[in-house]
Enzyme design. Sequence first.
Site, PDB file in Angstrom:
ATOM      1  N   ASN A   9     -32.994  -9.395  13.858  1.00  0.00           N
ATOM      2  CA  ASN A   9     -33.034  -9.773  12.578  1.00  0.00           C
ATOM      3  C   ASN A   9     -31.684  -9.497  11.948  1.00  0.00           C
ATOM      4  OD1 ASN A   9     -33.152 -10.120   9.603  1.00  0.00           O
ATOM      5  ND2 ASN A   9     -34.713  -8.382   9.533  1.00  0.00           N
ATOM      6  N   LYS A  11     -30.258  -9.775   9.191  1.00  0.00           N
ATOM      7  CA  LYS A  11     -30.255  -9.742   7.538  1.00  0.00           C
ATOM      8  C   LYS A  11     -28.991 -10.214   7.160  1.00  0.00           C
ATOM      9  CE  LYS A  11     -32.812  -5.612   8.597  1.00  0.00           C
ATOM     10  NZ  LYS A  11     -33.174  -4.255   8.431  1.00  0.00           N
ATOM     11  N   HIS A  95     -40.734  -9.446   5.139  1.00  0.00           N
ATOM     12  CA  HIS A  95     -39.995  -8.122   5.475  1.00  0.00           C
ATOM     13  C   HIS A  95     -40.002  -7.026   4.463  1.00  0.00           C
ATOM     14  CE1 HIS A  95     -36.704  -5.585   6.651  1.00  0.00           C
ATOM     15  NE2 HIS A  95     -36.773  -6.139   8.003  1.00  0.00           N
ATOM     16  N   GLU A  97     -38.017  -5.323   3.394  1.00  0.00           N
ATOM     17  CA  GLU A  97     -36.682  -5.450   2.401  1.00  0.00           C
ATOM     18  C   GLU A  97     -36.788  -6.617   1.266  1.00  0.00           C
ATOM     19  OE1 GLU A  97     -33.487  -5.753   5.218  1.00  0.00           O
ATOM     20  OE2 GLU A  97     -33.932  -3.828   5.707  1.00  0.00           O
ATOM     21  N   GLU A 167     -43.372  -2.490  11.069  1.00  0.00           N
ATOM     22  CA  GLU A 167     -42.090  -1.982  10.587  1.00  0.00           C
ATOM     23  C   GLU A 167     -42.357  -0.910   9.621  1.00  0.00           C
ATOM     24  OE1 GLU A 167     -38.597  -4.653  11.682  1.00  0.00           O
ATOM     25  OE2 GLU A 167     -39.118  -5.039   9.794  1.00  0.00           O
ATOM     26  N   SER A 213     -35.232   1.008  13.559  1.00  0.00           N
ATOM     27  CA  SER A 213     -34.239   1.593  14.493  1.00  0.00           C
ATOM     28  C   SER A 213     -34.518   1.758  16.092  1.00  0.00           C
ATOM     29  CB  SER A 213     -34.042   3.074  13.911  1.00  0.00           C
ATOM     30  OG  SER A 213     -33.858   3.414  12.570  1.00  0.00           O
TER      31      SER A 213
HETATM   32  P1  13P Z   1     -33.037  -1.294  11.988  1.00  0.00           P
HETATM   33  O1  13P Z   1     -33.240  -1.685  13.559  1.00  0.00           O
HETATM   34  O2  13P Z   1     -31.566  -1.541  11.586  1.00  0.00           O
HETATM   35  O3  13P Z   1     -33.614  -0.167  11.562  1.00  0.00           O
HETATM   36  O4  13P Z   1     -33.923  -2.760  11.345  1.00  0.00           O
HETATM   37  C1  13P Z   1     -35.064  -2.941  11.509  1.00  0.00           C
HETATM   38  C2  13P Z   1     -35.660  -4.160  10.700  1.00  0.00           C
HETATM   39  O5  13P Z   1     -35.786  -4.154   9.639  1.00  0.00           O
HETATM   40  C3  13P Z   1     -35.956  -5.124  11.529  1.00  0.00           C
HETATM   41  O6  13P Z   1     -36.549  -6.406  11.012  1.00  0.00           O
END
Ligand code: 13P
Length: 249
Positions: A9, A11, A95, A97, A167, A213
């Site tokens: 992802n 982002k 997600h 976020e 997540e 992570s």
């Molecule tokens: P990170 O791997 O940067 O922690 O992000 C995880 C994530 O939100 C994948 O959708």
Amino acid sequence: MRRPVIAGNWKMYKTQADTRAFFERFLPLVASSTHCDIVVAPPFTALAAAVGAARGSTVTVAAQDGFWEKEGAFTGQVSMGMIVETGCKGVIIGHSERRQFFGETNETVNKKLKAALAAGLRPIVCVGETLAEREMNLTHAVLEKQFEGAFVSLTGDEFSRILLAYEPVWAIGTGRTATAEMAADSHRYLRELAQKRFTSERASALRILYGGSVKPDNIRGLMAQVEIDGALVGGASLDAQSFASIVNF
Ligand code: 13P
């Protein structure tokens, strides 16, 4: 045996030029990686570039969100059909976020999920608790609410087409990974919910990815858990070399 899925992802990172450069480096590194499904989710503006760059490889492209209406006066939104037209095969839905910063709720996740399925996209539905919720021992309760909310009036056939991503919000972008056992516990619980809501067959076929992570140095420990069927990778998917090491765990 569930086939592993490693998804990246991106982002809000990477232009079209960055995307083409990534695939030029990444594809040779995974050319013989037939052990898993590989998915990359760039921003909307780079979807077509990614589809073009991935052509002829086994890598598929997914969007990071999509709206439930087909078209209309919805400034700034992109429909599932528009995503299909770019050549995408999947879409991330719910997600954390989007839940945290853009008002996504279990209800909107459900609407988007149905629209994605109707358009023929494979949804990657995200669930996960915040740190406060974990500390209050609410992890299972939160997962249950998100699971039930996302899958309202979904048929078993539809459910069999989705990927679920666990997540934990506190592990995203923080460098703090859930231990493999913590992740496996949540995955087990989600599979139980799937069994109750659908059937044992559907539950055991469901692929659940872990996200938060994930890095080249912790992917093996995570994938060693039978409950973990893959990873949804943020930061470490931006670099071709590091994402390829995760794919080739
Ligand atoms: P990170 O791997 O940067 O922690 O992000 C995880 C994530 O939100 C994948 O959708």
